[in-house]
Design a protein around this motif. Sequence first.
Motif, PDB file in Angstrom:
ATOM      1  N   ASN A  74       0.830  -1.210   0.000  1.00  0.00           N
ATOM      2  CA  ASN A  74       0.000   0.000   0.000  1.00  0.00           C
ATOM      3  C   ASN A  74       0.858   1.251   0.000  1.00  0.00           C
ATOM      4  N   ARG A  75       1.965   1.195   0.751  1.00  0.00           N
ATOM      5  CA  ARG A  75       2.875   2.349   0.792  1.00  0.00           C
ATOM      6  C   ARG A  75       3.508   2.582  -0.578  1.00  0.00           C
ATOM      7  N   LEU A  76       3.937   1.505  -1.226  1.00  0.00           N
ATOM      8  CA  LEU A  76       4.572   1.640  -2.538  1.00  0.00           C
ATOM      9  C   LEU A  76       3.584   2.185  -3.563  1.00  0.00           C
ATOM     10  N   ILE A  77       2.342   1.704  -3.505  1.00  0.00           N
ATOM     11  CA  ILE A  77       1.313   2.185  -4.436  1.00  0.00           C
ATOM     12  C   ILE A  77       1.015   3.661  -4.185  1.00  0.00           C
ATOM     13  N   SER A  78       0.939   4.046  -2.902  1.00  0.00           N
ATOM     14  CA  SER A  78       0.638   5.447  -2.570  1.00  0.00           C
ATOM     15  C   SER A  78       1.748   6.382  -3.027  1.00  0.00           C
ATOM     16  N   CYS A  79       2.983   5.861  -3.139  1.00  0.00           N
ATOM     17  CA  CYS A  79       4.090   6.676  -3.654  1.00  0.00           C
ATOM     18  C   CYS A  79       4.114   6.681  -5.176  1.00  0.00           C
ATOM     19  N   ALA A  80       3.675   5.575  -5.793  1.00  0.00           N
ATOM     20  CA  ALA A  80       3.799   5.432  -7.245  1.00  0.00           C
ATOM     21  C   ALA A  80       2.740   6.212  -8.014  1.00  0.00           C
ATOM     22  N   TRP A  81       1.501   6.261  -7.487  1.00  0.00           N
ATOM     23  CA  TRP A  81       0.458   6.859  -8.306  1.00  0.00           C
ATOM     24  C   TRP A  81       0.655   8.358  -8.554  1.00  0.00           C
ATOM     25  N   PHE A 120      14.003   9.193  -7.029  1.00  0.00           N
ATOM     26  CA  PHE A 120      13.661   9.311  -5.614  1.00  0.00           C
ATOM     27  C   PHE A 120      12.695   8.199  -5.203  1.00  0.00           C
ATOM     28  N   PHE A 121      11.689   7.949  -6.051  1.00  0.00           N
ATOM     29  CA  PHE A 121      10.734   6.881  -5.752  1.00  0.00           C
ATOM     30  C   PHE A 121      11.415   5.518  -5.744  1.00  0.00           C
ATOM     31  N   TYR A 122      12.278   5.266  -6.722  1.00  0.00           N
ATOM     32  CA  TYR A 122      12.961   3.977  -6.781  1.00  0.00           C
ATOM     33  C   TYR A 122      13.882   3.793  -5.582  1.00  0.00           C
ATOM     34  N   ALA A 123      14.513   4.887  -5.146  1.00  0.00           N
ATOM     35  CA  ALA A 123      15.395   4.803  -3.977  1.00  0.00           C
ATOM     36  C   ALA A 123      14.596   4.485  -2.721  1.00  0.00           C
ATOM     37  N   LEU A 124      13.465   5.166  -2.535  1.00  0.00           N
ATOM     38  CA  LEU A 124      12.639   4.930  -1.353  1.00  0.00           C
ATOM     39  C   LEU A 124      12.037   3.524  -1.383  1.00  0.00           C
ATOM     40  N   ALA A 125      11.580   3.094  -2.562  1.00  0.00           N
ATOM     41  CA  ALA A 125      11.027   1.747  -2.693  1.00  0.00           C
ATOM     42  C   ALA A 125      12.097   0.692  -2.407  1.00  0.00           C
TER      43      ALA A 125
END
Length: 200
Positions: A74-81, A120-125
Amino acid sequence: MTKRDLAFDVTKFIAMFMVVYGHVVCWRPGFSLSEMPSFAENFIIAVNMPLFFMISGYFSQRLHESRDGTRLSNRLISCAWPMAFFAIFWATLEGLVLGRMPILQIPILALKKFLFTNWFFYALASCDIITFLALKYGDKAIVLPSVCISGFVIALFTSGLFWYSAPVVAMIPFYWFGLWALPRLIQAKRSFAWLALLGG
């Protein structure tokens, strides 16, 4: 936490301000990636992202304590959308409003923007996933991250994308510092403050 911590809010504001300022400075007219960054740009690059990842690690404690895969997804999806939304928005803006390409090429441009402009998203994921797996497999807490990072670095150097992907690897130690060391430092500071008060 039952209430907001003003120190974290101020720190996040400073980091966000530095990100915006850094992008404004970097993407000035005539700027080339081969140019030598100024002292201010070097300082911003060296400070703002590590700050974000230390804070992200700190606020990821509950995620990793829960060992809940659904919570992680859920966290990854909330960052990706939001990344996907802005990729589609900018591709549409360039294609329709500025008229730089045919309409049929807009989805391809949106996909490229999503895949190649969101380090940034890939790093956090990566930080979230590697840490989650390391804690889930307890006794492999040292081996698993090492294997993951080593494999990622090997793929990195063989892919020719080192210039883009290096920050993804570089942010992991800052995330772990925020997750494990920062809470202990804060607790130690609070304990020391109490001892100082008790000592008069």
